[in-house]
Every structure is written in structure tokens, then in C-alpha cells.
Design a protein around this motif. Structure first.
Motif, mmCIF file in Angstrom:
data_model
loop_
_atom_site.group_PDB
_atom_site.id
_atom_site.type_symbol
_atom_site.label_atom_id
_atom_site.label_comp_id
_atom_site.label_asym_id
_atom_site.label_seq_id
_atom_site.Cartn_x
_atom_site.Cartn_y
_atom_site.Cartn_z
ATOM 1 N N GLN A 1 0.828 -1.209 0.000
ATOM 2 C CA GLN A 1 0.000 0.000 0.000
ATOM 3 C C GLN A 1 0.865 1.263 0.000
ATOM 4 O O GLN A 1 0.533 2.242 -0.658
ATOM 5 N N ALA A 2 1.960 1.241 0.690
ATOM 6 C CA ALA A 2 2.844 2.417 0.737
ATOM 7 C C ALA A 2 3.391 2.736 -0.649
ATOM 8 O O ALA A 2 3.545 3.913 -1.008
ATOM 9 N N ASP A 3 3.681 1.711 -1.443
ATOM 10 C CA ASP A 3 4.161 1.941 -2.809
ATOM 11 C C ASP A 3 3.090 2.608 -3.674
ATOM 12 O O ASP A 3 3.421 3.328 -4.614
ATOM 13 N N LEU A 4 1.838 2.367 -3.379
ATOM 14 C CA LEU A 4 0.754 3.003 -4.141
ATOM 15 C C LEU A 4 0.823 4.525 -4.051
ATOM 16 O O LEU A 4 0.482 5.227 -4.997
ATOM 17 N N THR A 5 1.265 5.021 -2.910
ATOM 18 C CA THR A 5 1.320 6.475 -2.723
ATOM 19 C C THR A 5 2.412 7.122 -3.565
ATOM 20 O O THR A 5 2.447 8.342 -3.698
ATOM 21 N N LYS A 6 3.279 6.318 -4.142
ATOM 22 C CA LYS A 6 4.320 6.842 -5.030
ATOM 23 C C LYS A 6 3.790 7.073 -6.445
ATOM 24 O O LYS A 6 4.450 7.706 -7.254
ATOM 25 N N VAL A 7 2.591 6.555 -6.715
ATOM 26 C CA VAL A 7 1.961 6.747 -8.021
ATOM 27 C C VAL A 7 1.375 8.143 -8.075
ATOM 28 O O VAL A 7 0.713 8.591 -7.128
ATOM 29 N N LYS A 8 1.623 8.844 -9.179
ATOM 30 C CA LYS A 8 1.122 10.208 -9.336
ATOM 31 C C LYS A 8 -0.403 10.231 -9.191
ATOM 32 O O LYS A 8 -1.110 9.493 -9.863
ATOM 33 N N GLY A 9 -0.894 11.066 -8.269
ATOM 34 C CA GLY A 9 -2.331 11.233 -8.058
ATOM 35 C C GLY A 9 -2.927 10.331 -6.994
ATOM 36 O O GLY A 9 -4.117 10.409 -6.718
ATOM 37 N N ILE A 10 -2.122 9.460 -6.401
ATOM 38 C CA ILE A 10 -2.633 8.572 -5.345
ATOM 39 C C ILE A 10 -1.961 8.931 -4.024
ATOM 40 O O ILE A 10 -0.748 8.764 -3.872
ATOM 41 N N GLY A 11 -2.761 9.414 -3.091
ATOM 42 C CA GLY A 11 -2.262 9.759 -1.763
ATOM 43 C C GLY A 11 -2.611 8.680 -0.757
ATOM 44 O O GLY A 11 -3.125 7.612 -1.110
ATOM 45 N N ASP A 12 -2.357 8.959 0.497
ATOM 46 C CA ASP A 12 -2.608 7.990 1.571
ATOM 47 C C ASP A 12 -4.074 7.555 1.639
ATOM 48 O O ASP A 12 -4.355 6.368 1.800
ATOM 49 N N LYS A 13 -4.990 8.534 1.521
ATOM 50 C CA LYS A 13 -6.420 8.205 1.645
ATOM 51 C C LYS A 13 -6.889 7.296 0.514
ATOM 52 O O LYS A 13 -7.577 6.304 0.751
ATOM 53 N N LEU A 14 -6.522 7.635 -0.706
ATOM 54 C CA LEU A 14 -6.951 6.814 -1.840
ATOM 55 C C LEU A 14 -6.285 5.444 -1.803
ATOM 56 O O LEU A 14 -6.928 4.424 -2.085
ATOM 57 N N ALA A 15 -5.018 5.399 -1.435
ATOM 58 C CA ALA A 15 -4.317 4.116 -1.331
ATOM 59 C C ALA A 15 -5.021 3.210 -0.319
ATOM 60 O O ALA A 15 -5.209 2.017 -0.564
ATOM 61 N N ALA A 16 -5.426 3.776 0.800
ATOM 62 C CA ALA A 16 -6.140 2.996 1.821
ATOM 63 C C ALA A 16 -7.503 2.541 1.312
ATOM 64 O O ALA A 16 -7.956 1.433 1.617
ATOM 65 N N LYS A 17 -8.150 3.378 0.512
ATOM 66 C CA LYS A 17 -9.476 3.044 -0.013
ATOM 67 C C LYS A 17 -9.436 1.919 -1.041
ATOM 68 O O LYS A 17 -10.291 1.037 -1.052
ATOM 69 N N ILE A 18 -8.417 1.912 -1.905
ATOM 70 C CA ILE A 18 -8.374 0.921 -2.983
ATOM 71 C C ILE A 18 -7.598 -0.339 -2.620
ATOM 72 O O ILE A 18 -7.759 -1.367 -3.282
ATOM 73 N N SER A 19 -6.792 -0.312 -1.582
ATOM 74 C CA SER A 19 -5.982 -1.472 -1.196
ATOM 75 C C SER A 19 -6.785 -2.745 -0.944
ATOM 76 O O SER A 19 -6.319 -3.827 -1.316
ATOM 77 N N PRO A 20 -7.982 -2.669 -0.358
ATOM 78 C CA PRO A 20 -8.740 -3.912 -0.156
ATOM 79 C C PRO A 20 -9.114 -4.614 -1.465
ATOM 80 O O PRO A 20 -9.426 -5.804 -1.468
ATOM 81 N N TYR A 21 -9.060 -3.903 -2.571
ATOM 82 C CA TYR A 21 -9.399 -4.482 -3.870
ATOM 83 C C TYR A 21 -8.178 -5.019 -4.608
ATOM 84 O O TYR A 21 -8.296 -5.546 -5.695
ATOM 85 N N LEU A 22 -6.998 -4.822 -4.042
ATOM 86 C CA LEU A 22 -5.755 -5.171 -4.728
ATOM 87 C C LEU A 22 -4.975 -6.239 -4.001
ATOM 88 O O LEU A 22 -4.993 -6.319 -2.766
ATOM 89 N N SER A 23 -4.246 -7.042 -4.776
ATOM 90 C CA SER A 23 -3.222 -7.911 -4.196
ATOM 91 C C SER A 23 -1.902 -7.421 -4.765
ATOM 92 O O SER A 23 -1.828 -6.893 -5.884
ATOM 93 N N PHE A 24 -0.845 -7.587 -4.009
ATOM 94 C CA PHE A 24 0.450 -7.012 -4.376
ATOM 95 C C PHE A 24 1.471 -8.076 -4.738
ATOM 96 O O PHE A 24 2.666 -7.838 -4.655
ATOM 97 N N ASN A 25 1.041 -9.240 -5.156
ATOM 98 C CA ASN A 25 1.991 -10.295 -5.519
ATOM 99 C C ASN A 25 2.098 -10.466 -7.004
ATOM 100 O O ASN A 25 1.417 -9.977 -7.797
#
Length: 101
Positions: free
Chosen positions: A77-101
Motif C-alpha cells: 500500500q505504501a508503494d501506491l502512494t508513489k503513483v502520481k495522483g494517489i495519496g494515503d487516503k486513496l491508497a487505503a481506499k483501494i488497497s482492499p481491492y488489490l493484491s500485491f503479488n
């Protein structure tokens, strides 16, 4: 006689409608926790799969794909915040829909 029959029929209809409404009102709606979330692998997902994630949208989905192409796989989830336009709140919101493997 027709009036009595009509009055009885209308009464039955009204009672049936009230019972159906009461039943619908007391039955519990499906909550988000009742439905299993199908996770999308962020590193192999298509633009369409990422776009379907609530809150992400096509522009940010493309930003995720661009980030992966430039910087490699997103590990958490922390790596998501490195994507342009994705902050902590959005990363937390979309993380339940994602797997990181």
C-alpha cells in the motif's frame, strides 16, 4: 354485491402490500462484509480491471500502469502512494481491492 366483493378484494390487496413492505423493511440488507471482494493483482492488471476499482478511475489506473512500467512492481500500500495522483487516503481506499503479488 359487487361493491362488497370489491371492498374485500381491496382490503386483501392492502394487507398483502403492507406485509410485503414490512418484510422488506425488516430483512437486513447485504453489507460490504457479506460479499467477498475479488482482488485484482495490481502488477498484472489491465487498464480495464484497474478502472473498475471503486475510486480509482481511468486516469489514475493509467498512472498505476505507467508507474509499474517505469519503476517496477508495486509491493504494498505504501508503494501506491508513489503513483502520481494517489495519496494515503486513496491508497487505503483501494488497497482492499488489490493484491500485491
Amino acid at each position: 354485491m359487487k361493491q362488497i366483493f370489491f371492498a374485500i378484494a381491496m382490503t386483501i390487496l392492502a394487507v398483502s402490500a403492507n406485509l410485503a413492505f414490512a418484510d422488506a423493511k425488516t430483512s437486513s440488507p447485504i453489507s460490504k462484509t457479506d460479499v467477498a471482494v475479488q482482488k485484482v493483482s495490481v502488477n498484472t492488471a489491465s487498464l480495464e480491471q484497474l478502472d473498475a476499482i471503486p475510486g480509482l478511475g481511468k486516469k489514475k489506473a493509467q498512472a498505476v500502469l505507467d508507474h509499474i512500467a517505469q519503476h517496477g512492481p508495486i509491493q504494498n500500500q505504501a508503494d501506491l502512494t508513489k503513483v502520481k495522483g494517489i495519496g494515503d487516503k486513496l491508497a487505503a481506499k483501494i488497497s482492499p481491492y488489490l493484491s500485491f503479488n
